[in-house]
Design a protein around this motif. Structure first.
Motif, PDB file in Angstrom:
ATOM      1  N   GLN A 137       9.269 -39.995 -37.148  1.00  0.00           N
ATOM      2  CA  GLN A 137       9.542 -38.920 -36.868  1.00  0.00           C
ATOM      3  C   GLN A 137      10.865 -38.414 -35.815  1.00  0.00           C
ATOM      4  O   GLN A 137      11.355 -39.940 -35.401  1.00  0.00           O
ATOM      5  CB  GLN A 137       8.820 -38.213 -35.800  1.00  0.00           C
ATOM      6  N   ASN A 138      11.835 -37.585 -36.695  1.00  0.00           N
ATOM      7  CA  ASN A 138      12.929 -37.293 -36.098  1.00  0.00           C
ATOM      8  C   ASN A 138      13.894 -36.565 -35.135  1.00  0.00           C
ATOM      9  O   ASN A 138      13.054 -35.289 -35.337  1.00  0.00           O
ATOM     10  CB  ASN A 138      13.973 -37.165 -37.624  1.00  0.00           C
ATOM     11  N   LEU A 139      13.861 -37.168 -33.352  1.00  0.00           N
ATOM     12  CA  LEU A 139      14.669 -36.655 -32.778  1.00  0.00           C
ATOM     13  C   LEU A 139      16.261 -36.654 -33.043  1.00  0.00           C
ATOM     14  O   LEU A 139      16.255 -37.040 -33.306  1.00  0.00           O
ATOM     15  CB  LEU A 139      13.269 -36.603 -31.564  1.00  0.00           C
ATOM     16  N   VAL A 140      16.625 -34.905 -32.356  1.00  0.00           N
ATOM     17  CA  VAL A 140      17.953 -34.379 -32.446  1.00  0.00           C
ATOM     18  C   VAL A 140      17.833 -33.966 -30.410  1.00  0.00           C
ATOM     19  O   VAL A 140      17.096 -33.844 -29.826  1.00  0.00           O
ATOM     20  CB  VAL A 140      18.529 -34.164 -33.068  1.00  0.00           C
ATOM     21  N   TYR A 141      18.602 -34.558 -29.504  1.00  0.00           N
ATOM     22  CA  TYR A 141      18.880 -34.738 -28.447  1.00  0.00           C
ATOM     23  C   TYR A 141      20.661 -33.934 -28.507  1.00  0.00           C
ATOM     24  O   TYR A 141      20.993 -34.725 -29.523  1.00  0.00           O
ATOM     25  CB  TYR A 141      19.176 -35.969 -27.470  1.00  0.00           C
ATOM     26  N   ARG A 142      20.725 -32.747 -27.618  1.00  0.00           N
ATOM     27  CA  ARG A 142      22.000 -32.243 -27.444  1.00  0.00           C
ATOM     28  C   ARG A 142      22.052 -31.850 -26.227  1.00  0.00           C
ATOM     29  O   ARG A 142      21.394 -31.363 -25.370  1.00  0.00           O
ATOM     30  CB  ARG A 142      21.826 -31.581 -28.424  1.00  0.00           C
ATOM     31  N   ASN A 143      23.254 -30.640 -25.651  1.00  0.00           N
ATOM     32  CA  ASN A 143      23.691 -30.330 -25.395  1.00  0.00           C
ATOM     33  C   ASN A 143      23.660 -29.037 -24.957  1.00  0.00           C
ATOM     34  O   ASN A 143      22.983 -28.508 -25.726  1.00  0.00           O
ATOM     35  CB  ASN A 143      25.095 -30.854 -24.459  1.00  0.00           C
ATOM     36  N   ASP A 144      23.348 -28.059 -23.727  1.00  0.00           N
ATOM     37  CA  ASP A 144      23.238 -26.676 -23.628  1.00  0.00           C
ATOM     38  C   ASP A 144      23.621 -26.426 -24.441  1.00  0.00           C
ATOM     39  O   ASP A 144      25.008 -26.503 -25.202  1.00  0.00           O
ATOM     40  CB  ASP A 144      23.245 -26.792 -22.413  1.00  0.00           C
ATOM     41  N   PRO A 145      23.916 -25.045 -24.896  1.00  0.00           N
ATOM     42  CA  PRO A 145      24.376 -24.219 -26.177  1.00  0.00           C
ATOM     43  C   PRO A 145      25.243 -23.550 -25.295  1.00  0.00           C
ATOM     44  O   PRO A 145      25.247 -23.584 -24.201  1.00  0.00           O
ATOM     45  CB  PRO A 145      23.620 -22.858 -26.594  1.00  0.00           C
ATOM     46  N   ASP A 146      27.062 -23.755 -25.699  1.00  0.00           N
ATOM     47  CA  ASP A 146      27.695 -22.616 -25.216  1.00  0.00           C
ATOM     48  C   ASP A 146      27.599 -20.793 -25.326  1.00  0.00           C
ATOM     49  O   ASP A 146      27.632 -20.473 -26.845  1.00  0.00           O
ATOM     50  CB  ASP A 146      28.987 -22.723 -26.157  1.00  0.00           C
ATOM     51  N   PRO A 147      27.216 -20.187 -24.576  1.00  0.00           N
ATOM     52  CA  PRO A 147      26.786 -18.718 -24.653  1.00  0.00           C
ATOM     53  C   PRO A 147      28.248 -18.429 -25.119  1.00  0.00           C
ATOM     54  O   PRO A 147      27.708 -16.737 -25.402  1.00  0.00           O
ATOM     55  CB  PRO A 147      27.247 -18.373 -22.678  1.00  0.00           C
ATOM     56  N   ASN A 148      29.501 -18.495 -24.931  1.00  0.00           N
ATOM     57  CA  ASN A 148      30.265 -17.513 -25.968  1.00  0.00           C
ATOM     58  C   ASN A 148      30.563 -18.135 -27.281  1.00  0.00           C
ATOM     59  O   ASN A 148      31.151 -17.978 -28.334  1.00  0.00           O
ATOM     60  CB  ASN A 148      31.688 -18.010 -24.491  1.00  0.00           C
TER      61      ASN A 148
END
Length: 267
Positions: A137-148
């Motif tokens: 199982q491949n999981l990716v973690y990332r930051n919240d998106p930039d709304p702009n």
């Protein structure tokens, strides 16, 4: 993060036949549903081996908090990016089984939208003393998106399929699949959270649900599966209709405007 590599945990499950019946109904599959002792369709182990945690052990997204089994990588958004499976023997309904999960790899890198962390989990499911399923199982973690920032462009799906099945995904189906898999991720049932926090256009159809439907489609046309590999490439929003496509041993999900939401290979 090296100290987390090869860390493992084992859970057991009675493989309750009622859950298999419930998933069969939720997916509106033809009768009959699997009976106790019957072989389960591929990937139905997703409705078993729940990791049910009390509220104080959940993160803001509804998943179990990182920092215990999976380390806290400082990135709030979690996505199931894909996986690969080997089916050694069928799992059977109402027959106890165990699953051992091992952290196989943790990789951190800088992507176009910021830092990313990739976690690979290996699940080994045994029943009656035999290894039945191996899943990576491949999981990716990332930051919240930039709304702009503009949303990344989705790849364009193929149009050369020999078989195509059209599916729609109701909010009820998403809720029932979340419940059966004990998946608390709020993007599947909490639309304000999905839009305002994680930046989606609405409720998100589960990647594993799309993979499940592709596996069932592959079995109908190719026979029993030995292997299956899938990769999510773009989100499918709940109100969108998708085409599940097959040509040879290649499968894919084509969403509105022709975007590719998932690609897969059966073996």
């Amino acid at each position: 993060m090296q100290q987390f590599i090869d860390k493992s945990q084992t859970t057991s499950c009675a493989m309750d036949a009622a859950r298999a019946t419930a998933l069969h109904a939720a997916l509106a599959l033809p009768d009959p549903a699997p009976q106790p002792g019957d072989a389960l369709p591929p990937f139905w182990h997703q409705i078993y081996f729940w990791d049910a945690q009390p509220p104080e052990y959940l993160g803001r997204d509804g998943h179990p908090k990182t920092g215990d089994f999976i380390p806290d990588l400082g990135l709030p958004r979690r996505m199931w990016a894909g996986g690969r499976l080997q089916f050694h023997a069928p799992l059977r309904s109402a027959t106890p089984a165990s699953k051992t999960t091992t952290i196989e790899a943790i990789t951190q890198k800088q992507g176009r939208t910021g830092p990313l962390a990739f976690v690979t989990l290996r699940h080994e499911i045994t029943q009656c003393g035999s290894l039945c399923v191996t899943e990576h199982q491949n999981l990716v973690y990332r930051n919240d998106p930039d709304p702009n920032a503009p949303n990344p462009a989705a790849p364009t799906a193929r149009t050369d399929e020999t078989t195509c099945e059209r599916h729609s995904f109701s909010a009820t189906l998403l809720f029932r699949y979340s419940a059966l898999t004990m998946n608390g991720h709020r993007i599947h049932y909490d639309e304000p959270y999905a839009r305002n926090t994680e930046g989606y256009a609405g409720l998100v159809t589960h990647g594993p649900l799309l993979a499940q439907l592709l596996m069932l489609m592959a079995e109908r046309h190719l026979g029993p599966l030995k292997t299956f590999t899938f990769r999510a490439t773009a989100p499918l929003v709940q109100q969108e209709t998708a085409d599940l496509c097959l040509k040879g041993k290649s499968l894919w999900v084509r969403g509105p405007d022709g975007q590719q939401c998932m690609e897969a290979t059966a073996g």
